[in-house]
Design a protein around this motif. Structure first.
Motif, PDB file in Angstrom:
ATOM      1  N   GLY A 119     -32.255 -50.408  45.291  1.00  0.00           N
ATOM      2  CA  GLY A 119     -31.503 -51.651  45.141  1.00  0.00           C
ATOM      3  C   GLY A 119     -30.222 -51.450  44.363  1.00  0.00           C
ATOM      4  O   GLY A 119     -29.178 -52.025  44.703  1.00  0.00           O
ATOM      5  N   GLU A 120     -30.287 -50.635  43.340  1.00  0.00           N
ATOM      6  CA  GLU A 120     -29.083 -50.338  42.564  1.00  0.00           C
ATOM      7  C   GLU A 120     -28.077 -49.563  43.412  1.00  0.00           C
ATOM      8  O   GLU A 120     -26.882 -49.821  43.372  1.00  0.00           O
ATOM      9  CB  GLU A 120     -29.448 -49.533  41.315  1.00  0.00           C
ATOM     10  CG  GLU A 120     -30.257 -50.325  40.306  1.00  0.00           C
ATOM     11  CD  GLU A 120     -30.791 -49.461  39.175  1.00  0.00           C
ATOM     12  OE1 GLU A 120     -30.265 -48.343  38.968  1.00  0.00           O
ATOM     13  OE2 GLU A 120     -31.731 -49.905  38.500  1.00  0.00           O
ATOM     14  N   TYR A 121     -28.566 -48.634  44.201  1.00  0.00           N
ATOM     15  CA  TYR A 121     -27.714 -47.834  45.074  1.00  0.00           C
ATOM     16  C   TYR A 121     -27.062 -48.710  46.147  1.00  0.00           C
ATOM     17  O   TYR A 121     -25.907 -48.536  46.494  1.00  0.00           O
ATOM     18  CB  TYR A 121     -28.553 -46.728  45.713  1.00  0.00           C
ATOM     19  CG  TYR A 121     -27.758 -45.740  46.519  1.00  0.00           C
ATOM     20  CD1 TYR A 121     -27.036 -44.733  45.893  1.00  0.00           C
ATOM     21  CD2 TYR A 121     -27.738 -45.801  47.902  1.00  0.00           C
ATOM     22  CE1 TYR A 121     -26.315 -43.807  46.615  1.00  0.00           C
ATOM     23  CE2 TYR A 121     -27.019 -44.878  48.644  1.00  0.00           C
ATOM     24  CZ  TYR A 121     -26.314 -43.894  47.994  1.00  0.00           C
ATOM     25  OH  TYR A 121     -25.597 -42.979  48.724  1.00  0.00           O
ATOM     26  N   ALA A 122     -27.821 -49.670  46.667  1.00  0.00           N
ATOM     27  CA  ALA A 122     -27.327 -50.559  47.718  1.00  0.00           C
ATOM     28  C   ALA A 122     -26.444 -51.674  47.169  1.00  0.00           C
ATOM     29  O   ALA A 122     -25.896 -52.450  47.936  1.00  0.00           O
ATOM     30  CB  ALA A 122     -28.509 -51.159  48.482  1.00  0.00           C
ATOM     31  N   ASP A 123     -26.341 -51.779  45.855  1.00  0.00           N
ATOM     32  CA  ASP A 123     -25.507 -52.793  45.210  1.00  0.00           C
ATOM     33  C   ASP A 123     -25.824 -54.194  45.724  1.00  0.00           C
ATOM     34  O   ASP A 123     -24.948 -54.935  46.136  1.00  0.00           O
ATOM     35  CB  ASP A 123     -24.027 -52.461  45.388  1.00  0.00           C
ATOM     36  CG  ASP A 123     -23.142 -53.284  44.458  1.00  0.00           C
ATOM     37  OD1 ASP A 123     -23.620 -53.691  43.387  1.00  0.00           O
ATOM     38  OD2 ASP A 123     -21.973 -53.515  44.823  1.00  0.00           O
TER      39      ASP A 123
END
Length: 127
Positions: free
Chosen positions: A16-20
């Motif tokens: 989720g952090e990577y996908a912003d």
């Protein structure tokens, strides 16, 4: 007419952090690359052996993706392919990834491809 189960989702955790806060789609279940560091088998509650044994398309994957893209409209972030599989597994059914990319682009959205599968890229893209 039956309702198709959603395919597109908001990844959580590190993904989720990577996908912003964007969306992701997992086209397949399993991955035959066999990477020793792969985090997906435990997330999917599968043994490493079962996960790495084959790459199967999600049920009604393209119809579900088409319905989802129509439902979500144009998104501010690209759609990620894929967090719990590789869109370019060598033994993935031909043209599913290519058609999925077309569906996403035709909906007015962008796509980010997450792959370790360069060895199968030529075969899958019909180059």
């Amino acid at each position: 007419m039956s309702t198709l189960r959603k395919l597109i989702y908001h990844p959580s955790g590190s993904a989720g952090e990577y996908a912003d806060k964007g969306y992701a789609v997992n086209l397949f279940r399993g991955c035959t690359h066999g990477c020793l560091y792969c985090f997906c088998p435990p997330i999917l509650h599968m043994s490493r052996e079962a996960f790495h044994a084959h790459c199967d398309p999600a049920a009604d994957v393209l119809a579900r993706l088409k319905a989802d893209m129509k439902r979500v409209g144009v998104l501010p972030e690209p759609v990620f392919l894929c967090f719990t599989t590789d869109p370019y597994c060598v033994d993935a059914p031909p043209r599913i990834t290519r058609k999925a990319i077309e569906i996403i682009l035709e909906s007015g959205n962008r796509v980010n491809i997450l792959t370790k599968g360069a060895r199968g890229l030529k075969k899958i893209l019909d180059l």
